[in-house]
Design a protein around this motif. Structure first.
Motif, PDB file in Angstrom:
ATOM      1  N   THR A 291       0.827  -1.222   0.000  1.00 30.97           N
ATOM      2  CA  THR A 291       0.000   0.000   0.000  1.00 30.97           C
ATOM      3  C   THR A 291       0.856   1.264   0.000  1.00 30.97           C
ATOM      4  O   THR A 291       0.314   2.371  -0.018  1.00 30.97           O
ATOM      5  CB  THR A 291      -0.938   0.063   1.230  1.00 30.97           C
ATOM      6  N   TRP A 292       2.181   1.122   0.078  1.00 32.98           N
ATOM      7  CA  TRP A 292       3.030   2.313   0.135  1.00 32.98           C
ATOM      8  C   TRP A 292       2.969   3.059  -1.197  1.00 32.98           C
ATOM      9  O   TRP A 292       2.897   2.425  -2.271  1.00 32.98           O
ATOM     10  CB  TRP A 292       4.484   1.933   0.422  1.00 32.98           C
ATOM     11  N   PRO A 293       3.023   4.391  -1.131  1.00 29.33           N
ATOM     12  CA  PRO A 293       3.052   5.158  -2.376  1.00 29.33           C
ATOM     13  C   PRO A 293       4.243   4.713  -3.236  1.00 29.33           C
ATOM     14  O   PRO A 293       5.334   4.487  -2.714  1.00 29.33           O
ATOM     15  CB  PRO A 293       3.272   6.602  -1.903  1.00 29.33           C
ATOM     16  N   GLY A 294       4.002   4.559  -4.504  1.00 34.93           N
ATOM     17  CA  GLY A 294       5.092   4.165  -5.412  1.00 34.93           C
ATOM     18  C   GLY A 294       5.284   2.666  -5.502  1.00 34.93           C
ATOM     19  O   GLY A 294       6.170   2.183  -6.204  1.00 34.93           O
ATOM     20  N   TYR A 295       4.462   1.892  -4.763  1.00 29.66           N
ATOM     21  CA  TYR A 295       4.645   0.442  -4.842  1.00 29.66           C
ATOM     22  C   TYR A 295       4.280  -0.094  -6.225  1.00 29.66           C
ATOM     23  O   TYR A 295       3.230   0.243  -6.777  1.00 29.66           O
ATOM     24  CB  TYR A 295       3.802  -0.313  -3.799  1.00 29.66           C
ATOM     25  N   ALA A 296       5.143  -0.921  -6.766  1.00 31.12           N
ATOM     26  CA  ALA A 296       4.825  -1.695  -7.975  1.00 31.12           C
ATOM     27  C   ALA A 296       5.707  -2.930  -7.927  1.00 31.12           C
ATOM     28  O   ALA A 296       6.868  -2.839  -7.506  1.00 31.12           O
ATOM     29  CB  ALA A 296       5.142  -0.883  -9.232  1.00 31.12           C
ATOM     30  N   PRO A 297       5.187  -4.089  -8.336  1.00 30.53           N
ATOM     31  CA  PRO A 297       6.059  -5.263  -8.371  1.00 30.53           C
ATOM     32  C   PRO A 297       7.218  -4.985  -9.327  1.00 30.53           C
ATOM     33  O   PRO A 297       7.011  -4.366 -10.373  1.00 30.53           O
ATOM     34  CB  PRO A 297       5.152  -6.367  -8.940  1.00 30.53           C
ATOM     35  N   THR A 298       8.410  -5.400  -8.948  1.00 32.25           N
ATOM     36  CA  THR A 298       9.556  -5.217  -9.857  1.00 32.25           C
ATOM     37  C   THR A 298       9.488  -6.277 -10.961  1.00 32.25           C
ATOM     38  O   THR A 298       8.884  -7.341 -10.769  1.00 32.25           O
ATOM     39  CB  THR A 298      10.878  -5.338  -9.079  1.00 32.25           C
ATOM     40  N   PRO A 299      10.103  -5.999 -12.115  1.00 35.06           N
ATOM     41  CA  PRO A 299       9.976  -6.935 -13.239  1.00 35.06           C
ATOM     42  C   PRO A 299      10.649  -8.291 -12.996  1.00 35.06           C
ATOM     43  O   PRO A 299      11.683  -8.363 -12.326  1.00 35.06           O
ATOM     44  CB  PRO A 299      10.699  -6.215 -14.394  1.00 35.06           C
ATOM     45  N   LEU A 300      10.032  -9.318 -13.536  1.00 35.87           N
ATOM     46  CA  LEU A 300      10.658 -10.646 -13.567  1.00 35.87           C
ATOM     47  C   LEU A 300      11.036 -10.881 -15.028  1.00 35.87           C
ATOM     48  O   LEU A 300      10.172 -11.111 -15.872  1.00 35.87           O
ATOM     49  CB  LEU A 300       9.665 -11.711 -13.090  1.00 35.87           C
ATOM     50  N   ARG A 301      12.311 -10.770 -15.326  1.00 37.02           N
ATOM     51  CA  ARG A 301      12.742 -10.792 -16.723  1.00 37.02           C
ATOM     52  C   ARG A 301      13.134 -12.210 -17.146  1.00 37.02           C
ATOM     53  O   ARG A 301      13.778 -12.931 -16.376  1.00 37.02           O
ATOM     54  CB  ARG A 301      13.922  -9.850 -16.940  1.00 37.02           C
ATOM     55  N   ALA A 302      12.757 -12.564 -18.360  1.00 39.63           N
ATOM     56  CA  ALA A 302      13.110 -13.896 -18.890  1.00 39.63           C
ATOM     57  C   ALA A 302      14.409 -13.773 -19.683  1.00 39.63           C
ATOM     58  O   ALA A 302      14.446 -13.101 -20.712  1.00 39.63           O
ATOM     59  CB  ALA A 302      11.978 -14.398 -19.787  1.00 39.63           C
ATOM     60  N   LEU A 303      15.476 -14.390 -19.167  1.00 40.66           N
ATOM     61  CA  LEU A 303      16.774 -14.334 -19.863  1.00 40.66           C
ATOM     62  C   LEU A 303      16.853 -15.529 -20.823  1.00 40.66           C
ATOM     63  O   LEU A 303      17.617 -16.484 -20.605  1.00 40.66           O
ATOM     64  CB  LEU A 303      17.927 -14.348 -18.855  1.00 40.66           C
TER      65      LEU A 303
ATOM     66  N   ILE B 231       7.281 -12.876  -6.995  1.00 45.80           N
ATOM     67  CA  ILE B 231       7.833 -13.797  -8.007  1.00 45.80           C
ATOM     68  C   ILE B 231       6.856 -14.937  -8.271  1.00 45.80           C
ATOM     69  O   ILE B 231       6.539 -15.262  -9.420  1.00 45.80           O
ATOM     70  CB  ILE B 231       9.205 -14.355  -7.543  1.00 45.80           C
ATOM     71  N   LEU B 232       6.353 -15.533  -7.190  1.00 45.20           N
ATOM     72  CA  LEU B 232       5.433 -16.668  -7.369  1.00 45.20           C
ATOM     73  C   LEU B 232       4.165 -16.214  -8.075  1.00 45.20           C
ATOM     74  O   LEU B 232       3.642 -16.913  -8.955  1.00 45.20           O
ATOM     75  CB  LEU B 232       5.123 -17.316  -6.020  1.00 45.20           C
ATOM     76  N   ASP B 233       3.677 -15.029  -7.730  1.00 44.49           N
ATOM     77  CA  ASP B 233       2.470 -14.507  -8.399  1.00 44.49           C
ATOM     78  C   ASP B 233       2.752 -14.218  -9.868  1.00 44.49           C
ATOM     79  O   ASP B 233       1.922 -14.494 -10.737  1.00 44.49           O
ATOM     80  CB  ASP B 233       1.987 -13.220  -7.707  1.00 44.49           C
ATOM     81  N   GLN B 234       3.912 -13.649 -10.161  1.00 50.22           N
ATOM     82  CA  GLN B 234       4.245 -13.310 -11.553  1.00 50.22           C
ATOM     83  C   GLN B 234       4.351 -14.573 -12.416  1.00 50.22           C
ATOM     84  O   GLN B 234       3.871 -14.604 -13.548  1.00 50.22           O
ATOM     85  CB  GLN B 234       5.563 -12.514 -11.607  1.00 50.22           C
ATOM     86  N   LEU B 235       4.958 -15.613 -11.854  1.00 50.40           N
ATOM     87  CA  LEU B 235       5.076 -16.867 -12.619  1.00 50.40           C
ATOM     88  C   LEU B 235       3.685 -17.464 -12.837  1.00 50.40           C
ATOM     89  O   LEU B 235       3.333 -17.892 -13.939  1.00 50.40           O
ATOM     90  CB  LEU B 235       5.974 -17.861 -11.875  1.00 50.40           C
TER      91      LEU B 235
END
Ligand SMILES: Cc1ncc(COP(=O)(O)O)c(C=O)c1O
Length: 421
Positions: A46-58, A227-231
């Motif tokens: 809930t903090w201002p500026g919160y966003a999940p960081t990217p999970l990049r596929a290498l 990470i688990l949610d993004q996957l």
């Protein structure tokens, strides 16, 4: 290859102690409960500026290494602070501020939101939080103190870069630079805290000091849950392996605990990587008990330069991590440049010095047939690495982008997992 240029310097594999029960043991829940992880999630998201960081596929690098998938959690943009540490120290400051208020005003239990909104600003001006740091943790504590409206004093040692000092000072912290090394800064911080009634917000635990580092680790679990949610959202299976770097072990323990809680017996195999110069988790694994090492020379991986494992973290690592590796500094620059050039896949990535050890460990393991087999790395492996910081010191980052005459290649010639089939 001379020993210092080998990607992996030492390997301690298949520890029997960590091949124990499949479902998450009580001892791990005792370190970090699901409630604590969920409370951290409920607050931090809930903090201002919160966003999940990217999970990049290498993908390109996964192909080169002969594995099915390689994911890189890119923490460079976390709350504009540049590293996953933004999740821990700041959260612990807010929680401590709430406890501190409750102690002074019995019967009240202020919410963290009301603290962030400044509802207790007058009282909190009387609270001072302090810590000793190499940079990223201090920045998080300073930011948390600013959110809470309390005072913050940070102790740094002679080797901490000027860029990192400035980043903390810019968050209104009073930064005290001392002549000695990290341990000297820890000791001075402790002495002055006791003398003045200040609260130490440390990311490492020791006998008699467990609750604040536990809250710090609870903050880190937000990254694991993301990470688990993004996957899951993209229809991808959880990883089979996690290659994660360690300083005092808090990061590795928090991710290991959260994955174990959520995945149970399907949890991935955890491989912990440390600089050879500061391998306190490795030595703890060798002796099967928390160990301290003397740091003779500083590693370029500044965030990992820790000589003493966190006791709380060790409770999780001892049960959940079967494999420990150490690496040298040589491939840090080459692998940072590989990511910056976008050659690994997933677009150009800004990775700081402490962001690449997991990747260096994976690359080194994949290049060594015996090691790859021992770690169960194979064509169907799906590996997760934690890119836990961006360019947290821009001047150092720029210097690391310039190849040195003696740098080894990012990928050893023999790279590629070989199979018996
Ligand atoms: C960027 C980065 N990565 C990894 C770590 C290691 O975390 P821990 O000390 O919890 O093992 C640190 C610690 O400061 C860090 O700053």
């Amino acid at each position: 290859m001379p020993p210092s240029r080998r990607p992996i310097i030492r390997a301690h594999l298949n520890r029997p102690a960590a091949s124990g029960p499949d479902s998450c043991p009580e001892a791990v829940f005792d370190v970090l409960s699901e409630e604590q992880a969920e409370a951290a999630w409920a607050e931090i998201t809930t903090w201002p500026g919160y966003a999940p960081t990217p999970l990049r596929a290498l993908d390109a690098l996964a192909d080169r290494l002969g594995i099915a998938a390689l994911h890189y959690k890119d923490e460079g943009e976390r709350f504009g602070l540049g590293s996953f540490k933004a999740l821990g120290g700041s959260y612990a400051v807010l929680r401590h501020a709430a406890d501190w208020l409750a102690e002074w005003r019995p019967g009240e239990s202020p919410s963290l939101a009301s603290i962030r909104e400044g509802a207790h600003a007058e009282a909190l001006a009387g609270l001072t939080v302090v810590t000793a740091t190499d940079g990223n943790h201090g920045r998080s504590v300073a930011w948390g103190a600013r959110m809470a409206g309390c005072r913050c004093r940070i102790y740094i040692h002679a080797g901490v870069s000027e860029g990192r000092r400035e980043a903390m000072a810019a968050l209104d912290a009073e930064v005290v630079r001392i002549d000695g090394d990290y341990d000297d800064s820890v000791h001075l911080c402790a002495r002055e805290a006791i003398a003045n009634g200040w609260t130490i917000i440390s990311d490492t635990s020791f006998d008699g000091y467990m609750e604040i580092p536990r809250t710090v680790m609870a903050g880190y679990t937000v990254m694991a849950s993301e990470i688990l949610d993004q996957l899951d959202r993209t229809g991808k299976a959880p990883p089979s392996h996690v290659f994660v770097q360690a300083g005092v072990g808090g990061l590795a323990a928090a991710v290991c605990a959260r994955f174990w809680q959520r995945l149970g017996p399907k949890r991935p195999r955890f491989v912990v990587i440390e600089p050879e110069q500061a391998a306190c988790c490795f030595e703890s694994a060798l002796g099967d008990r928390p160990a301290t090492v003397t740091i003779e020379t500083e590693t370029v991986m500044a965030g990992l330069s820790c000589g003493e494992v966190s006791l709380l973290a060790w409770e999780v690592l001892a049960r959940g991590v079967s494999d420990f590796l150490t690496i040298g500094d040589e491939r840090v620059g080459p692998v940072m440049r590989l990511l910056a050039a976008g050659e690994a896949g997933g677009g150009p990535i800004t990775a700081g010095e402490s962001a690449v050890p997991g990747l260096i460990g994976l690359i080194g393991a994949a290049a060594d047939e015996t090691l790859a087999r021992a770690l169960g790395l194979a064509a169907e492996s799906r590996v997760l690495v934690l890119g836990c910081e961006g360019a947290t010191d821009p001047a150092i980052y720029r210097a690391m982008m310039v190849p040195g005459p003696d740098d080894p290649p990012a990928l050893p010639a023999a790279s590629g997992v070989r199979h018996d089939d």
